[in-house]
Write a protein that holds these residues in place. Sequence first.
Motif, PDB file in Angstrom:
ATOM      1  N   SER A   1      64.982  -4.825  69.244  1.00 55.86           N
ATOM      2  CA  SER A   1      64.116  -6.117  69.429  1.00 55.86           C
ATOM      3  C   SER A   1      64.130  -6.731  70.490  1.00 55.86           C
ATOM      4  N   LYS A   2      63.068  -6.839  71.219  1.00 56.01           N
ATOM      5  CA  LYS A   2      62.905  -7.840  72.650  1.00 56.01           C
ATOM      6  C   LYS A   2      63.218  -9.216  72.255  1.00 56.01           C
ATOM      7  N   ASP A   3      62.958  -9.846  71.016  1.00 53.34           N
ATOM      8  CA  ASP A   3      63.262 -11.184  70.738  1.00 53.34           C
ATOM      9  C   ASP A   3      64.695 -11.491  70.471  1.00 53.34           C
ATOM     10  N   SER A   4      65.153 -10.802  69.376  1.00 53.91           N
ATOM     11  CA  SER A   4      66.683 -10.993  68.993  1.00 53.91           C
ATOM     12  C   SER A   4      67.509 -10.017  69.743  1.00 53.91           C
TER      13      SER A   4
END
Length: 265
Positions: free
Chosen positions: A33-36
């Motif tokens: 995940s790029k966000d997390s």
Amino acid sequence: MLTIGEFSKISRVSTKTLRYYDQIGLLKPGFVSKDSGYRYYEVSQLRDMLLITRLKRYRFSLPEISAVLATRDNSRLGELLQAKKEEFLLHINDQQHILLQMEQDIAKIERCENIMQADYLVKTVEMHPMTIFSHRKNMGLEDLDAAFAAMFAEMERKKINPSGPYLIIYHDEVFDHDNSDMEIAVQIAGGAGEHIRDLSPGFCCFATHIGPYDNLGECYAALSEWIEREGYVIAGPPFDLYVKDFSHGVSLSEYVTEVYFPIKK
């Protein structure tokens, strides 16, 4: 998909190890995940993880395992497994010899004997000159098999036939396991040319060693003690004469090696 925690639990591999495998490119997550930054794995990757675990148990290195995963070549994997199997068999054989030696030492101690005391019958002989085909160079003990193979291949090309056992002559005053001046040779009927010479040890003392080569030092020690006790000095390079070995279809315990020291008063 599986979270790294779920994948860790099912595969029984720690998340720390999984992150390391990701770092070195051995087993990268199916999705990050790029966000997390959370790692997620495909269910199909469980089989890869099981293969990694198995190959580690077979003593494959991580680079070797990485190559297996990269190629997915079962034929190549079969060759690698066969090679590892042979390594294991050699290791097991070596361990069995060590266990046998330990049992013999325990038996000696129970009889109140010195475990380093070996009974060798030392004899003297006037060695007649012999013609040998030989290769001499600096090498280690681990290089001997390849050196003998190269020498015998050359003899086959030149149609030179052995007429006696092979031998190793040690030319250095101080022996180095990894790098010593050694001459590998085999007795031949006669002739002249490159790598052919006469060996004339002269008057020698010798003893016969029965068994594997890893105990050959005991024979050398017994000969050295005899030389000092009898008032002789070493007059030339010692050599091993391999009377009976694997080429005779015998086991290690039946190997026969004669160790010679040229001597003089």
